[in-house]
Design a protein around this motif. Structure first.
Motif, mmCIF file in Angstrom:
data_model
loop_
_atom_site.group_PDB
_atom_site.id
_atom_site.type_symbol
_atom_site.label_atom_id
_atom_site.label_comp_id
_atom_site.label_asym_id
_atom_site.label_seq_id
_atom_site.Cartn_x
_atom_site.Cartn_y
_atom_site.Cartn_z
ATOM 1 N N SER A 101 -1.540 17.655 -4.472
ATOM 2 C CA SER A 101 -1.730 16.339 -5.074
ATOM 3 C C SER A 101 -1.241 15.275 -4.106
ATOM 4 N N ALA A 102 -1.980 14.178 -4.012
ATOM 5 C CA ALA A 102 -1.543 13.040 -3.199
ATOM 6 C C ALA A 102 -0.556 12.172 -3.950
ATOM 7 N N SER A 103 -0.312 12.476 -5.224
ATOM 8 C CA SER A 103 0.617 11.719 -6.058
ATOM 9 C C SER A 103 1.936 12.470 -6.194
ATOM 10 N N ALA A 143 0.578 15.303 5.440
ATOM 11 C CA ALA A 143 1.948 15.090 4.969
ATOM 12 C C ALA A 143 2.952 15.873 5.822
ATOM 13 N N LEU A 144 4.043 15.191 6.200
ATOM 14 C CA LEU A 144 5.070 15.830 7.020
ATOM 15 C C LEU A 144 5.761 16.955 6.264
ATOM 16 N N LEU A 156 3.605 27.372 -3.485
ATOM 17 C CA LEU A 156 3.918 26.049 -2.944
ATOM 18 C C LEU A 156 3.203 24.938 -3.692
ATOM 19 N N VAL A 157 3.949 23.861 -3.942
ATOM 20 C CA VAL A 157 3.422 22.618 -4.484
ATOM 21 C C VAL A 157 3.523 21.603 -3.349
ATOM 22 N N VAL A 158 2.386 21.071 -2.889
ATOM 23 C CA VAL A 158 2.393 20.292 -1.645
ATOM 24 C C VAL A 158 1.501 19.058 -1.718
ATOM 25 N N ARG A 189 0.861 -1.193 0.000
ATOM 26 C CA ARG A 189 0.000 0.000 0.000
ATOM 27 C C ARG A 189 0.892 1.236 0.000
ATOM 28 N N VAL A 190 0.683 2.131 -0.953
ATOM 29 C CA VAL A 190 1.461 3.365 -1.075
ATOM 30 C C VAL A 190 0.569 4.533 -0.681
ATOM 31 N N GLU A 191 0.992 5.271 0.342
ATOM 32 C CA GLU A 191 0.217 6.395 0.860
ATOM 33 C C GLU A 191 1.166 7.472 1.372
ATOM 34 N N LEU A 192 0.610 8.585 1.836
ATOM 35 C CA LEU A 192 1.394 9.587 2.531
ATOM 36 C C LEU A 192 1.863 9.014 3.868
#
Length: 287
Positions: free
Chosen positions: A210-212, A187-188, A180-182, A124-127
């Motif tokens: 974006s979560a990606s 997200a830390l 900012l791009v976040v 599983r890939v997540e933040l």
């Protein structure tokens, strides 16, 4: 002959760049870590680390030893597994943060599946923040994710710094808010960027969320804004922004392995995958 115990200690120091952190990871005294490294250097006949008051760095010979150490330890693990007949079985739910999308983590996972074909590995890939929540809820057995350096939990894989990155042509106007791009919360890297700008009194505005990781990279390459990113994992096509731009320091960040405690059947596979990740930790950074 290179001793596996000394090679494991060498890898721990190389990945954390700290004799203290390596000792903590391995459950050894710092004097024992120093002794292992000294004996390995004597066997190799080369200095593997340059040490001074500022810290620890790999020498050129130390960089070469990384690949040899990893190969030797992986072969040793395969031989031990083969001759002991101790075949791991069961389901392992593994979570990795978005940071590893562009790294060689798939190679580590491929090697694990080859060595333990009867383990049902679920990825599983997540933040990082989401992975910590899933682990606490018992929905994952092992997590590889970012943590703050002051956090006590988990086994440190390596220590790095967060830096500002942008497209090579990116120029920031000191009179305008920082674009900012976040990642989205929690997200830390997002939290660290906003905290640093607030402390510095710099205005900011979010131009892309974006979560990606690939989505963030695309927006940053397009020049929409800047993003906080791990120095050892800066994606191709992006560059660290010069301190002359006046952006505040973002501080250090750890990548750590954290184990769940809900599923006892997963403990053996989780330990085996954790060992594989620790042995190949240098492959999780971009050249």
């Amino acid at each position: 002959m290179f001793e596996p115990v000394q090679l494991r200690t060498f890898l721990a120091v190389a990945q954390t760049l700290s004799f203290t952190q390596a000792a903590h990871r391995l459950g050894l005294r710092q004097s024992t870590v120093s002794q292992h490294v000294r004996k390995l250097e004597e066997t190799a006949g080369r200095r593997l680390f340059a040490r001074d008051t500022h810290g620890v760095e790999l020498t050129e010979d130390g960089e070469a030893m990384l690949g040899f150490a990893r190969t030797i330890l992986e072969a040793n693990e395969r031989a031990t597994s083969f001759f002991t007949g101790n075949r791991l079985r069961g389901r392992l739910r593994f979570g990795a943060s978005e940071d590893f999308v562009l790294t060689r983590l798939p190679e580590v996972l491929e090697g694990f599946r080859r060595d333990h074909p009867e383990v049902d590995l679920e990825l599983r890939v997540e933040l990082s923040g989401t992975l910590h929540e899933l682990l606490a809820a018992g929905r994952l057995d092992l997590v590889l994710a970012k943590r703050r350096p002051e956090a006590p939990h988990g086994r440190l894989v390596w220590r790095d710094r967060l830096v500002w990155v942008g497209a090579g042509r990116m120029r920031l106007d000191p009179q305008r808010p920082v674009p900012l791009v976040v990642f989205p919360s929690p997200a830390l890297s997002r939290a660290r960027a906003l905290e640093a700008l607030e402390r510095a009194g710099r205005e900011w505005r979010i131009v892309c969320t974006s979560a990606s990781l690939n989505g963030l990279i695309a927006a940053t390459r397009a020049g929409l804004g800047v993003m906080a990113h791990t120095r050892g994992m800066i994606p191709p096509g992006l560059d660290e922004i010069s301190p002359r731009a006046g952006l505040p320091e973002l501080g250090g960040v750890d990548f750590a392995l954290l184990h769940g405690d809900r599923d006892r059947a997963a403990r053996g596979p989780a330990e085996a995958l954790a060992d594989a990740i620790l042995a190949g930790g240098d492959r999780l950074q971009l050249p």
